[in-house]
Motif scaffolding. Structure first.
Motif, short mmCIF file in Angstrom:
data_model
loop_
_atom_site.label_atom_id
_atom_site.label_comp_id
_atom_site.label_asym_id
_atom_site.label_seq_id
_atom_site.Cartn_x
_atom_site.Cartn_y
_atom_site.Cartn_z
N THR A 7 71.09 17.61 26.13
CA THR A 7 70.57 17.32 24.78
C THR A 7 69.69 18.45 24.25
O THR A 7 69.77 18.82 23.08
N GLU A 49 73.07 3.36 21.60
CA GLU A 49 73.03 4.54 22.48
C GLU A 49 73.28 5.82 21.67
O GLU A 49 72.59 6.82 21.84
N PHE A 96 67.43 12.14 19.61
CA PHE A 96 66.91 13.17 20.52
C PHE A 96 67.51 14.55 20.22
O PHE A 96 66.84 15.57 20.36
N LEU A 97 68.77 14.56 19.79
CA LEU A 97 69.38 15.85 19.43
C LEU A 97 68.63 16.51 18.29
O LEU A 97 68.34 17.70 18.31
N ARG A 98 68.33 15.71 17.29
CA ARG A 98 67.60 16.25 16.13
C ARG A 98 66.19 16.66 16.52
O ARG A 98 65.69 17.68 16.07
N VAL A 109 70.17 6.68 19.58
CA VAL A 109 69.09 7.30 20.36
C VAL A 109 69.47 8.74 20.73
O VAL A 109 68.67 9.66 20.63
N GLN A 110 70.74 8.91 21.10
CA GLN A 110 71.19 10.25 21.47
C GLN A 110 71.06 11.21 20.27
O GLN A 110 70.57 12.33 20.39
N GLN A 111 71.53 10.76 19.12
CA GLN A 111 71.45 11.60 17.92
C GLN A 111 70.00 11.92 17.55
O GLN A 111 69.67 13.02 17.12
N LYS A 131 71.93 21.42 23.26
CA LYS A 131 72.75 21.08 22.10
C LYS A 131 71.90 20.92 20.83
O LYS A 131 72.31 21.31 19.74
N GLY A 132 70.74 20.32 21.03
CA GLY A 132 69.85 20.13 19.88
C GLY A 132 69.39 21.45 19.30
O GLY A 132 69.36 21.65 18.09
N ARG A 171 72.34 23.10 17.55
CA ARG A 171 72.62 22.48 16.27
C ARG A 171 71.61 22.90 15.22
O ARG A 171 71.95 23.15 14.07
N ALA A 231 69.57 3.75 26.76
CA ALA A 231 70.63 4.71 26.46
C ALA A 231 70.72 5.76 27.56
O ALA A 231 69.71 6.14 28.14
N THR A 232 71.96 6.19 27.81
CA THR A 232 72.15 7.30 28.75
C THR A 232 72.13 8.59 27.95
O THR A 232 72.98 8.82 27.09
N ILE A 233 71.12 9.37 28.18
CA ILE A 233 70.95 10.58 27.38
C ILE A 233 71.61 11.76 28.08
O ILE A 233 71.41 11.99 29.28
#
Lengths: 474, 169
Positions: free
Chosen positions: A26, B34, B41-43, B37-39, A29-30, A33, A20-22
């Motif tokens: 992040t 994708e 890492f956000l959490r 995985v992104q979500q 934003k994390g 959030r 995945a392209t992160i």
């Protein structure tokens, strides 16, 4: 072997995946959030806390009215008020059956500008708040209910009134049926006359607040003032005047003497000498036939220093003085009241006395040389009970009051009408539970305001920043 | 704060590929994987300080990934309608490696998300039933039944894989 094959197949399948392209943002934003979620959750909890009482009070979910509206009855139990309970100004509840002042949920909060939120239970069972700018007592020099319960007298810091800019001492009379307040000159309230048409007011001397000031009889309908003969001496605040049942005489007690004023001809005379252990029993000190005046003799710690334990164990034994001669005389043999102070509200037809008995505040101390100490002051009193002292020597609780109650007042005409219906057990339980978190609720409401303001401010700041960034890019 | 951020970014760099593989097995779609995985890492970023302080972040991150996957399915049920990249390809009846992979991929897509998660955890990540139960937030017995039911469903969906699926649940 087959397990290994499934694993191998899944591994082969997984190898088709693309890393995945992160998003490089992040982390930011994390965090953001998370902050929003926390703030939202806290705001939701606070809203529930704040909305509960407001919804309950706004839903018309009120106490059960007495069965016989023509014969008002004082409820047998009073529960704490809700956070958003209607006030006597916002939604007048009609004549009162009982008035309770106190601490915690009965005290209010400086956050909203009202530190006193006394509870008035109406004769129709309604619960209303009488808000005052500062903490207040009920009966003992603070708020006073007229004999029929229709009027509430107090200093002009009750909601709906304004403190006179001239500094003139005035009394506010609030009509509990309409919520309208009228200010009258003449001084602060002391005691209602039995007919309810007039009230004794006192204009105190500024540099001698504990001395009996200028006494006047105020006609609450016309505002007419009648000057009474001067009485000289220090008095015990909140407990020094009592009208006879027929309203023809007025007893005034200083710390050393007991005077009787004839209201017909404005005559006055010293009736008896009082020791430091003697008190006029209260606004109901006159026996109904007008022949005797009840006086409390205090046993226990009276001379300072007195600690909380000593103050809580003082005994108030009723004695009687002949209203003509001032000599000790016989009367109903009542058991002594034990506590910090006792205030006799009046007599029932069967000869029983209705008495408010006060207990001291935690760690209350009467120190030597404390000339401003008062045994019925809001800061001294830690609890109150409304009791019936029977002629057979027994005592019975008349009304179960909230734990935070410090003062109680009952209209004189209702002293024979106790034992009325109270709110349902369910409503009472809710009121008690809500009262438990009263301080939390107050702080919570403040936090809610701060949180909402912070969120709005932050959002506007971010918008502004984004706009600036966009503008710079352009 | 900056140290936390740096450690988070190191972790993301190190684990993205592995998590992407799991996400792909769970979703069966590169884009959804994708997103997943992104979500995740956000959490995790929001609570990274606490997670990192506990030591190995992997168990927590894995738990977030699996729960996020199930949560998506519950919200929109869109994962039940995933379009597999190899779904349109003809299945090779000879059951060679490529063919088997495609069949398994298609069959996995038709499983309930918890069954899929249980199979991936047990047979791809090679975790024990207890570890699987911990990540999925359920009892060991539930894991056993999810695996058993998942395998049975695979057999039903792809009878040609019977030999492959004769595993001890």
């Amino acid at each position: 072997m087959t397990e290994t094959r499934l694993t191998a197949v899944l591994t082969a399948l997984a190898e088709q995946s693309r890393p995945a392209t992160i998003d490089p943002a992040t982390w930011r934003k994390g965090k953001r959030r998370r902050r929003i979620r926390v703030v939202t959750a806290v705001a939701a909890v606070l809203m529930v806390i704040a909305a509960g009482p407001l919804l309950l009070s706004g839903s018309g979910w009120q106490s059960m009215p007495p069965a016989d509206q023509q014969r008002p009855i004082v409820p047998s139990r009073v529960y704490p008020p809700l956070t958003g309970e209607d006030t006597i100004v916002e939604a007048p509840g009609g004549p009162a059956a009982i008035l309770v002042a106190g601490d915690r949920e009965l005290r209010g909060s400086d956050i909203w500008g009202w530190e006193g939120r006394s509870l008035i239970v109406g004769q129709n069972g309604s619960y209303r708040l009488a808000r005052t700018v500062g903490e207040t007592t009920a009966g003992a020099g603070g708020l006073l209910l007229s004999p029929d319960g229709r009027y509430l007298a107090g200093m002009p810091w009750i909601e709906g009134t304004h403190w006179p800019s001239s500094g003139e001492q005035q009394v506010a009379i609030v009509d509990l049926s309409t919520g309208k307040a009228v200010l009258h000159s003449g001084g602060g309230p002391v005691a209602w006359a039995p007919d309810g048409r007039s009230i004794l007011v006192e204009e105190s001397v500024p540099d001698r607040p504990q001395w009996v000031g200028s006494l006047r009889l105020l006609d609450v309908q016309t505002g007419e003032l009648r000057q009474l003969p001067p009485v000289n001496g220090r008095a015990r605040a909140g407990n020094y005047a009592a009208f006879s049942a027929d309203g023809a005489r007025l007893a005034i007690a200083t710390e050393t003497d007991l005077y009787v004023i004839g209201l017909g001809d404005s005559s006055w005379r010293k009736l008896a000498t009082l020791s430091s252990r003697d008190r006029i029993a209260g606004p109901g000190a006159w026996l109904p036939d007008g022949s005797r005046i009840a006086v409390y003799y205090i046993g226990g710690c009276e001379e300072p220093p007195c600690d909380e334990t000593q103050l809580s164990q003082r005994l108030f034994q009723v004695e009687y003085l002949d209203a003509q001669t001032g000599q000790p005389t016989a009367g109903p043999q009542l058991a002594p009241a034990m506590g910090l102070a006792a205030r006799m509200l009046g007599w029932q037809r069967d000869g029983d006395a209705v008495v408010a008995v006060y207990s001291p505040e935690m760690d209350a101390v009467r120190r030597t040389g404390d000339t401003y100490w008062s045994e019925t002051d809001w800061w001294t009193v830690g609890g109150v009970e409304l009791l019936e002292f029977r002629a057979d020597g027994s005592r019975h609780r008349l009304v179960e009051l909230p734990a935070s109650a410090l003062f109680v007042e009952v209209p004189a005409d209702l002293l024979d009408r106790f034992g009325g219906p109270s709110p349902t057990v369910f409503e009472g339980a809710v009121r008690i539970v809500l009262a438990v978190y009263w301080p939390v609720g107050q702080v919570g409401e403040l936090c809610l305001v701060i949180v909402i303001a912070s969120v709005v401010t932050g959002w506007r700041r971010r918008r502004r920043r984004q706009r600036n960034v966009t503008g710079n890019e352009v | 704060m900056e140290a936390d951020r740096a450690s988070f970014e190191v972790y993301v760099q190190a684990r993205t590929a592995a998590l992407s593989r799991v996400a792909y097995l769970l979703t069966g779609d590169h884009h959804l994987a994708e997103d997943l995985v992104q979500q995740t890492f956000l959490r995790v970023a929001g609570v990274w300080q606490r997670v990192a302080a506990q030591g190995d972040p992997d168990p927590y991150v894995r738990r977030v990934l699996y729960h996020q996957h199930v949560s998506w399915w519950r919200q929109a049920r869109r994962l039940t309608q995933v379009s597999l990249s190899g779904a349109d390809r003809p299945v090779d009846d000879r059951a060679d490696q490529i063919g088997v992979t495609l069949v398994v991929q298609r069959a996995l897509a038709k499983l309930a998300p918890k069954q899929r998660a249980a199979l991936v955890l047990r047979y791809f990540e090679d975790l024990t039933e207890a570890q699987t139960a911990e990540i999925l937030g359920c009892r060991v017995g539930t894991v056993k039944s999810q695996v058993r039911d998942g395998l049975a469903r695979l057999r039903q969906l792809a009878p040609e894989l019977a030999d492959l699926l004769e595993v001890k649940a």
